[in-house]
Design a protein around this motif. Structure first.
Motif, PDB file in Angstrom:
ATOM      1  N   UNK A  25       0.972  -1.345   0.046  1.00  0.00           N
ATOM      2  CA  UNK A  25       0.091  -0.101  -0.001  1.00  0.00           C
ATOM      3  C   UNK A  25       0.955   1.452   0.037  1.00  0.00           C
ATOM      4  N   UNK A  26       1.788   1.205   0.753  1.00  0.00           N
ATOM      5  CA  UNK A  26       2.864   2.261   0.974  1.00  0.00           C
ATOM      6  C   UNK A  26       3.505   2.565  -0.499  1.00  0.00           C
ATOM      7  N   UNK A  30       3.144   5.896  -2.845  1.00  0.00           N
ATOM      8  CA  UNK A  30       4.366   6.833  -3.290  1.00  0.00           C
ATOM      9  C   UNK A  30       4.220   7.026  -4.776  1.00  0.00           C
ATOM     10  N   UNK A  31       4.086   5.935  -5.343  1.00  0.00           N
ATOM     11  CA  UNK A  31       3.959   5.988  -6.907  1.00  0.00           C
ATOM     12  C   UNK A  31       2.932   6.692  -7.516  1.00  0.00           C
ATOM     13  N   UNK A  34       3.753  10.520  -6.339  1.00  0.00           N
ATOM     14  CA  UNK A  34       4.796  11.193  -6.917  1.00  0.00           C
ATOM     15  C   UNK A  34       5.376  12.186  -6.408  1.00  0.00           C
ATOM     16  N   UNK A  35       5.664  13.211  -7.371  1.00  0.00           N
ATOM     17  CA  UNK A  35       5.855  14.665  -6.998  1.00  0.00           C
ATOM     18  C   UNK A  35       4.931  15.709  -7.034  1.00  0.00           C
ATOM     19  N   UNK A  36       3.653  15.125  -7.254  1.00  0.00           N
ATOM     20  CA  UNK A  36       2.486  15.886  -7.323  1.00  0.00           C
ATOM     21  C   UNK A  36       1.922  16.210  -6.035  1.00  0.00           C
ATOM     22  N   UNK A  37       1.908  15.038  -5.084  1.00  0.00           N
ATOM     23  CA  UNK A  37       1.150  15.131  -3.777  1.00  0.00           C
ATOM     24  C   UNK A  37       2.250  14.925  -2.631  1.00  0.00           C
ATOM     25  N   UNK A  41       2.836  11.145  -0.824  1.00  0.00           N
ATOM     26  CA  UNK A  41       3.956  10.440  -0.767  1.00  0.00           C
ATOM     27  C   UNK A  41       4.413  10.431   0.674  1.00  0.00           C
ATOM     28  N   UNK A  42       4.120  11.366   1.554  1.00  0.00           N
ATOM     29  CA  UNK A  42       4.670  11.062   2.963  1.00  0.00           C
ATOM     30  C   UNK A  42       4.019  10.090   3.629  1.00  0.00           C
ATOM     31  N   UNK A  43       2.659   9.884   3.423  1.00  0.00           N
ATOM     32  CA  UNK A  43       1.672   8.681   4.017  1.00  0.00           C
ATOM     33  C   UNK A  43       2.303   7.258   3.275  1.00  0.00           C
ATOM     34  N   UNK A  44       2.523   7.428   2.091  1.00  0.00           N
ATOM     35  CA  UNK A  44       3.196   6.145   1.499  1.00  0.00           C
ATOM     36  C   UNK A  44       4.598   5.590   2.289  1.00  0.00           C
ATOM     37  N   UNK A  45       5.216   6.663   2.545  1.00  0.00           N
ATOM     38  CA  UNK A  45       6.506   6.314   3.291  1.00  0.00           C
ATOM     39  C   UNK A  45       6.496   5.812   4.517  1.00  0.00           C
ATOM     40  N   UNK A  46       5.277   6.434   5.365  1.00  0.00           N
ATOM     41  CA  UNK A  46       4.776   6.097   6.620  1.00  0.00           C
ATOM     42  C   UNK A  46       4.316   4.660   6.508  1.00  0.00           C
ATOM     43  N   UNK A  47       3.491   4.419   5.429  1.00  0.00           N
ATOM     44  CA  UNK A  47       3.145   2.948   5.404  1.00  0.00           C
ATOM     45  C   UNK A  47       4.405   1.745   5.101  1.00  0.00           C
ATOM     46  N   UNK A  48       5.274   2.160   4.175  1.00  0.00           N
ATOM     47  CA  UNK A  48       6.281   1.330   4.185  1.00  0.00           C
ATOM     48  C   UNK A  48       7.106   1.070   5.329  1.00  0.00           C
ATOM     49  N   UNK A  49       7.244   2.319   6.077  1.00  0.00           N
ATOM     50  CA  UNK A  49       8.263   2.143   7.474  1.00  0.00           C
ATOM     51  C   UNK A  49       7.447   1.260   8.370  1.00  0.00           C
ATOM     52  N   UNK A  50       6.018   1.420   8.345  1.00  0.00           N
ATOM     53  CA  UNK A  50       5.164   0.526   9.225  1.00  0.00           C
ATOM     54  C   UNK A  50       5.307  -0.976   8.728  1.00  0.00           C
ATOM     55  N   UNK A  51       5.226  -1.262   7.377  1.00  0.00           N
ATOM     56  CA  UNK A  51       5.531  -2.561   7.076  1.00  0.00           C
ATOM     57  C   UNK A  51       7.080  -3.226   7.436  1.00  0.00           C
ATOM     58  N   UNK A  52       7.995  -2.356   7.234  1.00  0.00           N
ATOM     59  CA  UNK A  52       9.284  -2.727   7.786  1.00  0.00           C
ATOM     60  C   UNK A  52       9.384  -3.163   9.115  1.00  0.00           C
ATOM     61  N   UNK A  53       8.593  -2.475  10.091  1.00  0.00           N
ATOM     62  CA  UNK A  53       8.711  -2.431  11.453  1.00  0.00           C
ATOM     63  C   UNK A  53       7.796  -3.855  11.535  1.00  0.00           C
TER      64      UNK A  53
END
Length: 91
Positions: A25-26, A30-31, A34-37, A41-53
């Motif tokens: 989902x993250x 992020x995809x 992109x650079x538009x929002x 993008x920040x929410x996607x990064x937080x989701x990826x971080x939560x996935x790693x944890x």
């Protein structure tokens, strides 16, 4: 294999599936952002971080699940002893 079953069952399996879902989902967020929002993008990064944890927690919990099942502890030990029983000891 048999030793990897703890990653698919029980609490560790739950955290493993959660990690996969959060990371996917993250990545999509992020995809899509992109650079538009920046917010997306920040929410996607937080989701990826939560996935790693969640992935790390799954590995931690799987260790306890593995120890609780004697087949995961005694089985590999017996296999190693049996493999080395036929081998010549150089010492």
């Amino acid at each position: 294999g048999a030793l990897g079953s703890v990653y698919r069952e029980g609490r560790a399996g739950h955290y493993q599936r959660l990690a996969t879902g959060l990371s996917a989902a993250g990545a999509l967020a992020v995809v899509a952002g992109g650079r538009r929002s920046r917010t997306l993008s920040t929410a996607g990064c937080v989701l990826i971080l939560a996935g790693g944890v969640s992935q790390r927690w799954a590995v931690y919990v799987a260790g306890f699940q593995s120890v609780d099942d004697p087949a995961h502890v005694v089985g590999p030990q017996r296999a190693r002893v049996a493999a080395h029983a036929g081998a010549e000891n150089p010492l």
